[in-house]
Each structure stands twice: as C-alpha cells, then as structure tokens.
Scaffold this motif. Structure first.
Motif, PDB file in Angstrom:
ATOM      1  N   ILE A 100      10.519  -2.193  -8.673  1.00 51.65           N
ATOM      2  CA  ILE A 100      10.811  -3.459  -8.955  1.00 51.65           C
ATOM      3  C   ILE A 100       9.937  -4.608  -7.902  1.00 51.65           C
ATOM      4  O   ILE A 100       9.159  -5.455  -8.214  1.00 51.65           O
ATOM      5  CB  ILE A 100      12.133  -4.038  -8.977  1.00 51.65           C
ATOM      6  CG1 ILE A 100      12.768  -3.387 -10.320  1.00 51.65           C
ATOM      7  CG2 ILE A 100      12.348  -5.437  -8.927  1.00 51.65           C
ATOM      8  CD1 ILE A 100      14.020  -3.646 -10.302  1.00 51.65           C
ATOM      9  N   PRO A 101      10.274  -4.573  -6.642  1.00 52.81           N
ATOM     10  CA  PRO A 101       9.291  -5.083  -5.621  1.00 52.81           C
ATOM     11  C   PRO A 101       7.916  -5.113  -5.731  1.00 52.81           C
ATOM     12  O   PRO A 101       7.213  -6.188  -5.687  1.00 52.81           O
ATOM     13  CB  PRO A 101       9.993  -4.818  -4.228  1.00 52.81           C
ATOM     14  CG  PRO A 101      11.198  -4.001  -4.503  1.00 52.81           C
ATOM     15  CD  PRO A 101      10.867  -3.379  -5.940  1.00 52.81           C
ATOM     16  N   ILE A 130       6.161  -2.150   0.891  1.00 50.17           N
ATOM     17  CA  ILE A 130       5.782  -0.738   1.239  1.00 50.17           C
ATOM     18  C   ILE A 130       6.650   0.251   0.955  1.00 50.17           C
ATOM     19  O   ILE A 130       6.336   1.282   0.366  1.00 50.17           O
ATOM     20  CB  ILE A 130       5.569  -0.787   2.813  1.00 50.17           C
ATOM     21  CG1 ILE A 130       4.293  -2.048   3.410  1.00 50.17           C
ATOM     22  CG2 ILE A 130       5.352   0.365   3.437  1.00 50.17           C
ATOM     23  CD1 ILE A 130       4.283  -2.028   5.004  1.00 50.17           C
ATOM     24  N   SER A 131       8.097   0.023   1.128  1.00 55.50           N
ATOM     25  CA  SER A 131       8.801   1.029   0.672  1.00 55.50           C
ATOM     26  C   SER A 131       8.935   1.097  -0.894  1.00 55.50           C
ATOM     27  O   SER A 131       8.795   2.360  -1.453  1.00 55.50           O
ATOM     28  CB  SER A 131      10.358   0.632   0.861  1.00 55.50           C
ATOM     29  OG  SER A 131      10.581   0.248   2.545  1.00 55.50           O
ATOM     30  N   SER A 132       8.685   0.036  -1.644  1.00 58.53           N
ATOM     31  CA  SER A 132       8.789   0.236  -3.035  1.00 58.53           C
ATOM     32  C   SER A 132       7.495   1.136  -3.664  1.00 58.53           C
ATOM     33  O   SER A 132       7.637   1.950  -4.339  1.00 58.53           O
ATOM     34  CB  SER A 132       8.571  -1.045  -3.651  1.00 58.53           C
ATOM     35  OG  SER A 132       8.462  -1.145  -5.146  1.00 58.53           O
ATOM     36  N   VAL A 133       6.412   0.831  -2.944  1.00 54.11           N
ATOM     37  CA  VAL A 133       4.860   1.355  -3.277  1.00 54.11           C
ATOM     38  C   VAL A 133       5.187   2.926  -3.040  1.00 54.11           C
ATOM     39  O   VAL A 133       4.988   3.895  -3.876  1.00 54.11           O
ATOM     40  CB  VAL A 133       3.734   0.763  -2.515  1.00 54.11           C
ATOM     41  CG1 VAL A 133       2.421   1.617  -2.806  1.00 54.11           C
ATOM     42  CG2 VAL A 133       3.587  -0.576  -3.124  1.00 54.11           C
ATOM     43  N   VAL A 134       5.601   3.244  -1.797  1.00 55.71           N
ATOM     44  CA  VAL A 134       5.725   4.683  -1.310  1.00 55.71           C
ATOM     45  C   VAL A 134       6.714   5.409  -2.320  1.00 55.71           C
ATOM     46  O   VAL A 134       6.243   6.542  -2.837  1.00 55.71           O
ATOM     47  CB  VAL A 134       6.313   4.760   0.152  1.00 55.71           C
ATOM     48  CG1 VAL A 134       6.715   6.232   0.598  1.00 55.71           C
ATOM     49  CG2 VAL A 134       5.316   4.242   0.934  1.00 55.71           C
ATOM     50  N   LEU A 135       7.884   4.745  -2.514  1.00 54.25           N
ATOM     51  CA  LEU A 135       8.723   5.649  -3.312  1.00 54.25           C
ATOM     52  C   LEU A 135       8.495   5.779  -4.889  1.00 54.25           C
ATOM     53  O   LEU A 135       8.536   6.936  -5.637  1.00 54.25           O
ATOM     54  CB  LEU A 135      10.155   4.921  -3.298  1.00 54.25           C
ATOM     55  CG  LEU A 135      11.059   4.582  -2.306  1.00 54.25           C
ATOM     56  CD1 LEU A 135      12.308   3.792  -2.110  1.00 54.25           C
ATOM     57  CD2 LEU A 135      11.458   6.327  -1.811  1.00 54.25           C
TER      58      LEU A 135
END
Length: 279
Positions: free
Chosen positions: A95-96, A252-257
C-alpha cells in the motif's frame, strides 16, 4: 485450439463489440427509467456491464475456440492456498509503495489541454463510483462489496486474465509478454489516465498470480480483495485513498516487504502450475 491466435483475439473482440452494443441499448433504457444520478440505476448498469462486456465475451470465446473452455479460462483448478494468502499479503504490504506510484502518476507533466481532458475523465469516474456506492451507511457498503468487490473482480479477471491473457499465452505469445499486454489493456479500459501506472502494475500482479498458481481463481480472489480493501478504507477512513507520499521509511519497508513476498509467491510455483498455464 481450433483457431490461430489472431482469429481468437478477433473473435473475442467481435463478441465484446456485440456485448457493448447490447449494453448501450440496455443502459439507455435503464437511464431513461431511473435517471442518470440514481444509485439503483448505476448498480444495475454496473452488473449488466460486467455481464455483457466481460463475462459473456470471455465464456463465448472460450467455448468457441476450444473443447475445454474451463481449462482455457483456468477455472478448472482450485487456487493454491499458499500463493493466494501470499498474494493477499502483497496487497497489504504494498500500500505505501503503491501510494507513491499513484502520486507519481498524477505528477506527470502534460500539456494543459490534455491535462484538463484527463482531469475531466477522472472526475467522471469518481462521480460514477460515488453514485454506485451510494450514501455512507452499512447496507450500501455491503452492496458495494458484492458489486464492486466480488462481482467486478470476478468479471474483469475472467476476460482480461482468463480470456485475453490465456488466449495469448496458449497461442504462442511468451507468458511475460502476455501478462504485461493484458495488464496494459486492463488499465487502459478503465479510462482513468492518472491511474494508468498503478493499475498497470496491479494488472500485472494479477497476471503473475495466475501464471504462478495455474488458477484464475487466485487472480479473482486477489482482485476482489483489492477492491474490497479500497471500499473498506474509504468507508472507515475517508480520504485515506487520496494520493499522497508516505514517510520515507514506510516506502522503503513497503518496497522491501513487497519484493520478499513476491519472491515467496514465485518460489511456490511448480512445474504442474506452469503446465496448467501453458496448456
């Protein structure tokens, strides 16, 4: 397959055009009876659109071009549980990152005349959605989930992934090419230019979900889940779906996950799944 790829796609287009003309006649009658701003009329039109433009062309084409229409549409196999659950996880953790794509798409520099045209198209689409969902209450939310979430998710996947993507994938087009072409057409058909890129990526995600799982039901579940999440967030947190830039760490967290879960989905595919999708 009875027909070559070009003839299959032309036949799909032919049935779609017939469905469009039938729908145009029906929509004129409904609008004349209920008016253009009626929520009931918009709901009826939405369902008729799904039936005449998406479901019937997909089913008729599949029946016409092969003796195994269910196999062509990839609806003859249950959705693998792990891939499906991982796909739902992608929709949540992405979502982010998707908000960034939505925001970036709206920032594209365009000539003023073209920008005005695109804004008008977006406003018409937003007005239609508001008319379709109706006043803000629980009963309308439930009806919207059934029509916009479940039924639209089913019908759109049936034609864009089940028919269009599968016709290409079983007709000699490379799987990845078929996925992205179907995703592009899927995005264009919504006539919302400022949402083209995020909808393109979403369509490709549904296409890969079908490719990895071998079952259209996986894509249908994910598409319906995505629509339902949108409706729920709009109901409980109005304005949360407006394009905005999340915090850097969220992005960053969204892309990595998202990448990690997509890799996990990819690892779940099997030779059996690949045989199903290429058959």
């Amino acid at each position: 397959m009875i027909l070559d790829l070009k003839r299959r796609l032309l036949f799909l287009l032919f049935v779609f055009v017939i469905g469009y003309f039938v729908f145009s006649v029906v929509s004129g009658l409904i609008m004349g009876k209920f008016g253009v701003e009626s929520t009931l009329a918009m709901r009826i039109l939405s369902m008729f659109q799904d039936i005449f433009l998406f479901i019937i062309p997909a089913v008729v084409t599949a029946v016409f071009v092969t003796r195994q229409p269910a196999t062509l549409l990839a609806i003859d196999r249950r959705p693998p549980m792990r891939i499906t659950l991982l796909g739902i996880s992608v929709l949540i953790v992405a979502i982010p990152a998707m908000n960034v794509v939505i925001w970036a798409n709206e920032q594209l520099p365009l000539p003023e005349n073209l920008a005005e045209t695109f804004r008008a198209m977006e406003e018409r689409a937003a007005t239609m959605v508001q008319s379709l969902t109706g006043p803000h209450n629980v009963s309308n939310l439930i009806v919207s989930i059934l029509i916009v979430g479940v039924f639209a998710g089913f019908s759109e996947e049936l034609i864009f992934r089940g028919a269009f993507q599968r016709l290409m994938a079983t007709g000699g087009v490379k799987a990845h090419t078929a996925i992205w072409i179907a995703a592009a057409v899927f995005s264009l058909m919504h006539f919302q230019p400022y949402g083209f890129l995020p909808r393109l990526m979403l369509g490709a995600f549904f296409g890969y979900a079908l490719y990895w799982s071998g079952s259209l039901w996986t894509a249908i579940i994910l598409h319906s889940t995505n629509n339902i999440l949108f409706l729920l967030s709009d109901y409980f947190w109005p304005g949360s779906n407006d394009p905005h830039l999340p915090a850097t760490m969220q992005i960053i967290s969204s892309v990595v996950l998202t990448l990690l879960v997509l890799m996990a989905m990819h690892r779940q595919k099997s030779p059996h799944n690949q045989a199903q999708i290429q058959a």
